[in-house]
Scaffold this active site. Structure first.
Site, PDB file in Angstrom:
ATOM      1  N   ASN A   1      40.043  46.061  46.294  1.00 40.21           N
ATOM      2  CA  ASN A   1      39.641  45.308  45.100  1.00 40.21           C
ATOM      3  C   ASN A   1      39.225  46.196  43.931  1.00 40.21           C
ATOM      4  O   ASN A   1      39.388  45.795  42.777  1.00 40.21           O
ATOM      5  CB  ASN A   1      38.482  44.365  45.488  1.00 40.21           C
ATOM      6  CG  ASN A   1      37.775  43.808  44.280  1.00 40.21           C
ATOM      7  OD1 ASN A   1      38.252  42.847  43.658  1.00 40.21           O
ATOM      8  ND2 ASN A   1      36.652  44.404  43.893  1.00 40.21           N
TER       9      ASN A   1
ATOM     10  N   VAL B   1      36.741  55.513  45.388  1.00 41.11           N
ATOM     11  CA  VAL B   1      37.947  55.170  46.155  1.00 41.11           C
ATOM     12  C   VAL B   1      39.176  55.968  45.726  1.00 41.11           C
ATOM     13  O   VAL B   1      40.160  56.031  46.468  1.00 41.11           O
ATOM     14  CB  VAL B   1      38.262  53.651  46.070  1.00 41.11           C
ATOM     15  CG1 VAL B   1      37.227  52.834  46.825  1.00 41.11           C
ATOM     16  CG2 VAL B   1      38.402  53.186  44.633  1.00 41.11           C
TER      17      VAL B   1
ATOM     18  N   ALA C   1      50.947  49.196  34.925  1.00 43.23           N
ATOM     19  CA  ALA C   1      51.706  50.105  35.814  1.00 43.23           C
ATOM     20  C   ALA C   1      51.094  50.099  37.207  1.00 43.23           C
ATOM     21  O   ALA C   1      51.806  49.994  38.217  1.00 43.23           O
ATOM     22  CB  ALA C   1      51.700  51.522  35.246  1.00 43.23           C
ATOM     23  N   THR C   2      49.757  50.171  37.264  1.00 44.61           N
ATOM     24  CA  THR C   2      49.109  50.239  38.585  1.00 44.61           C
ATOM     25  C   THR C   2      49.244  48.914  39.333  1.00 44.61           C
ATOM     26  O   THR C   2      49.395  48.897  40.550  1.00 44.61           O
ATOM     27  CB  THR C   2      47.610  50.593  38.472  1.00 44.61           C
ATOM     28  OG1 THR C   2      46.897  49.538  37.793  1.00 44.61           O
ATOM     29  CG2 THR C   2      47.399  51.893  37.730  1.00 44.61           C
ATOM     30  N   LYS C   3      49.183  47.813  38.590  1.00 42.74           N
ATOM     31  CA  LYS C   3      49.217  46.516  39.259  1.00 42.74           C
ATOM     32  C   LYS C   3      50.634  46.177  39.738  1.00 42.74           C
ATOM     33  O   LYS C   3      50.810  45.523  40.775  1.00 42.74           O
ATOM     34  CB  LYS C   3      48.653  45.433  38.341  1.00 42.74           C
ATOM     35  CG  LYS C   3      47.166  45.642  38.016  1.00 42.74           C
ATOM     36  CD  LYS C   3      46.301  45.678  39.283  1.00 42.74           C
ATOM     37  CE  LYS C   3      44.827  45.825  39.012  1.00 42.74           C
ATOM     38  NZ  LYS C   3      44.017  45.817  40.246  1.00 42.74           N
TER      39      LYS C   3
ATOM     40  N   TYR D   1      47.194  50.045  33.062  1.00 44.51           N
ATOM     41  CA  TYR D   1      46.726  49.038  34.018  1.00 44.51           C
ATOM     42  C   TYR D   1      47.901  48.265  34.632  1.00 44.51           C
ATOM     43  O   TYR D   1      47.984  48.084  35.852  1.00 44.51           O
ATOM     44  CB  TYR D   1      45.781  48.084  33.281  1.00 44.51           C
ATOM     45  CG  TYR D   1      45.136  47.014  34.122  1.00 44.51           C
ATOM     46  CD1 TYR D   1      44.021  47.284  34.890  1.00 44.51           C
ATOM     47  CD2 TYR D   1      45.637  45.708  34.121  1.00 44.51           C
ATOM     48  CE1 TYR D   1      43.413  46.284  35.639  1.00 44.51           C
ATOM     49  CE2 TYR D   1      45.028  44.710  34.863  1.00 44.51           C
ATOM     50  CZ  TYR D   1      43.918  45.009  35.625  1.00 44.51           C
ATOM     51  OH  TYR D   1      43.325  44.013  36.363  1.00 44.51           O
TER      52      TYR D   1
ATOM     53  N   GLY E   1      34.848  48.217  45.824  1.00 42.73           N
ATOM     54  CA  GLY E   1      34.361  47.770  44.508  1.00 42.73           C
ATOM     55  C   GLY E   1      33.660  46.425  44.584  1.00 42.73           C
ATOM     56  O   GLY E   1      33.912  45.549  43.766  1.00 42.73           O
TER      57      GLY E   1
HETATM   58  P1  NAI Z   1      34.522  44.469  37.785  1.00 41.64           P
HETATM   59  O1  NAI Z   1      34.574  45.566  36.786  1.00 41.64           O
HETATM   60  O2  NAI Z   1      33.554  43.361  37.575  1.00 41.64           O
HETATM   61  O3  NAI Z   1      34.297  45.039  39.256  1.00 41.64           O
HETATM   62  C1  NAI Z   1      34.993  46.162  39.731  1.00 41.64           C
HETATM   63  C2  NAI Z   1      34.089  46.923  40.685  1.00 41.64           C
HETATM   64  O4  NAI Z   1      34.808  48.106  41.129  1.00 41.64           O
HETATM   65  C3  NAI Z   1      32.799  47.405  40.001  1.00 41.64           C
HETATM   66  O5  NAI Z   1      31.692  47.091  40.813  1.00 41.64           O
HETATM   67  C4  NAI Z   1      33.027  48.889  39.864  1.00 41.64           C
HETATM   68  O6  NAI Z   1      31.835  49.668  39.852  1.00 41.64           O
HETATM   69  C5  NAI Z   1      33.909  49.195  41.077  1.00 41.64           C
HETATM   70  N1  NAI Z   1      34.623  50.463  40.922  1.00 41.64           N
HETATM   71  C6  NAI Z   1      35.202  50.948  39.798  1.00 41.64           C
HETATM   72  N2  NAI Z   1      35.720  52.167  40.023  1.00 41.64           N
HETATM   73  C7  NAI Z   1      35.449  52.471  41.322  1.00 41.64           C
HETATM   74  C8  NAI Z   1      35.720  53.598  42.134  1.00 41.64           C
HETATM   75  N3  NAI Z   1      36.374  54.672  41.656  1.00 41.64           N
HETATM   76  N4  NAI Z   1      35.325  53.573  43.424  1.00 41.64           N
HETATM   77  C9  NAI Z   1      34.638  52.511  43.925  1.00 41.64           C
HETATM   78  N5  NAI Z   1      34.365  51.410  43.186  1.00 41.64           N
HETATM   79  C10 NAI Z   1      34.755  51.388  41.894  1.00 41.64           C
HETATM   80  O7  NAI Z   1      36.019  43.912  37.871  1.00 41.64           O
HETATM   81  P2  NAI Z   1      36.599  42.539  38.465  1.00 41.64           P
HETATM   82  O8  NAI Z   1      36.989  41.707  37.299  1.00 41.64           O
HETATM   83  O9  NAI Z   1      35.718  41.986  39.499  1.00 41.64           O
HETATM   84  O10 NAI Z   1      37.967  43.067  39.100  1.00 41.64           O
HETATM   85  C11 NAI Z   1      38.163  43.263  40.506  1.00 41.64           C
HETATM   86  C12 NAI Z   1      39.649  43.479  40.747  1.00 41.64           C
HETATM   87  O11 NAI Z   1      40.382  42.349  40.310  1.00 41.64           O
HETATM   88  C13 NAI Z   1      40.228  44.687  40.000  1.00 41.64           C
HETATM   89  O12 NAI Z   1      41.178  45.342  40.806  1.00 41.64           O
HETATM   90  C14 NAI Z   1      40.900  44.037  38.808  1.00 41.64           C
HETATM   91  O13 NAI Z   1      41.937  44.840  38.300  1.00 41.64           O
HETATM   92  C15 NAI Z   1      41.423  42.753  39.436  1.00 41.64           C
HETATM   93  N6  NAI Z   1      41.710  41.724  38.455  1.00 41.64           N
HETATM   94  C16 NAI Z   1      40.719  41.170  37.676  1.00 41.64           C
HETATM   95  C17 NAI Z   1      41.036  40.205  36.745  1.00 41.64           C
HETATM   96  C18 NAI Z   1      39.997  39.543  35.892  1.00 41.64           C
HETATM   97  O14 NAI Z   1      40.377  38.704  35.067  1.00 41.64           O
HETATM   98  N7  NAI Z   1      38.720  39.853  36.026  1.00 41.64           N
HETATM   99  C19 NAI Z   1      42.426  39.779  36.532  1.00 41.64           C
HETATM  100  C20 NAI Z   1      43.383  40.424  37.379  1.00 41.64           C
HETATM  101  C21 NAI Z   1      43.008  41.359  38.311  1.00 41.64           C
END
Ligand code: NAI
Length: 244
Positions: free
Chosen positions: A87, A61, A154-156, A152, A8
């Site tokens: 990620n 993924v 639950a997964t984390k 969400y 991601g």
């Molecule tokens: P984002 O939405 O900006 O980026 C996530 C990326 O994952 C996107 O490029 C998306 O296209 C890709 N993606 C989604 N489903 C996919 C799949 N099935 N296969 C391959 N790629 C896929 O999100 P962000 O904020 O950058 O989050 C990244 C990680 O950090 C996530 O796991 C999120 O849960 C975690 N996180 C984010 C927080 C925040 O405040 N932004 C807080 C806590 C955790």
């Protein structure tokens, strides 16, 4: 040269981690769900400008079969996979009473099953290499819960259990596994929240600011570094001091 694979990673936290690991000298395997995520996007050029090799590998993924094919392709292209950053993640928020089965199942598949898929296939390469670093993106929502995010959170929370299990299973082979638990980080994922939700979150943050993607990338860089060689099974909160 060692290789890092970040799921991601076309944008948001994943792209920042990829860029930081490139600056640290890793060749980079990027991933996202579609080619479209890399259009009008200079992440590949910015990584190559650091003097390392970089390729994108499109795959969902949450698919076991696609994950297996992708890991094989990365190994063939780069020769080794030394760092895996799980990620990729999504939100489909809603209060429990209104959350659909589809909303629940989709988030579990993308956020949680993906960690099983990638850890299994990359983990077996790392075990044979007798070295490797797996770094998972958990969340403060998995530690404290969050109204509107039963799926969400639950997964984390699951990712925290998976991190400790992988640390125990692979430790004797020189592979570490840790998680980072971000709080509120400014990305497209959190842009969706209302001003009222954002104000409520800010109020709970000791440092009175939202996090930047680089705040996460720096800690991931440490966990991937030689200095973190004896750190495993840990969850590092990166939240500016939320809900202490
Ligand atoms: P984002 O939405 O900006 O980026 C996530 C990326 O994952 C996107 O490029 C998306 O296209 C890709 N993606 C989604 N489903 C996919 C799949 N099935 N296969 C391959 N790629 C896929 O999100 P962000 O904020 O950058 O989050 C990244 C990680 O950090 C996530 O796991 C999120 O849960 C975690 N996180 C984010 C927080 C925040 O405040 N932004 C807080 C806590 C955790």
């Amino acid at each position: 040269m060692a290789t890092a694979f970040i799921t991601g990673s076309a944008r948001g936290i994943g792209a920042a981690i990829a860029l930081r690991l490139a600056k640290d000298g890793f060749n980079i395997a990027l991933n996202d769900i579609s080619e479209a995520m890399f259009e009008d996007n200079d992440i590949i050029d910015r990584i190559r400008a650091e003097g390392v090799e970089c390729e994108k590998f499109i795959c969902d993924v949450s698919s076991y079969a696609e994950a297996e094919k992708t890991v094989k392709a990365i190994k063939e292209r780069f020769g080794s996979i030394d760092v895996l950053v799980n990620n990729a993640g999504i939100t489909r928020d809603g209060l429990l009473a209104r959350m659909s089965e589809e909303q629940y199942d989709t988030v579990v598949a993308v956020n949680q099953k993906s960690v099983f898929n990638m850890s299994k296939f990359v983990g077996s390469i790392m075990m044979r290499q007798r070295s490797g670093r797996i770094i998972n993106l958990a969340s403060v929502a998995g530690v404290y819960g969050n109204a509107g995010q039963m799926n969400y959170s639950a997964t984390k929370a699951a990712i925290i259990g998976m991190t400790k299990t992988v640390a125990k299973e692979l430790g004797s082979r020189g592979v570490t596994c840790n998680a980072v638990a971000p709080g509120f980080i400014k990305t497209p994922m959190t842009d969706k929240l209302t001003d009222e939700q954002k104000a409520m979150m800010l109020n709970q943050i000791a440092m009175k600011r939202f996090g930047e993607v680089e705040d996460i990338a720096g800690v991931v860089s440490f966990l991937a570094s030689k200095d973190a060689g004896y750190v495993t099974g840990q969850v590092i909160e990166i939240s500016g001091g939320i809900m202490m």
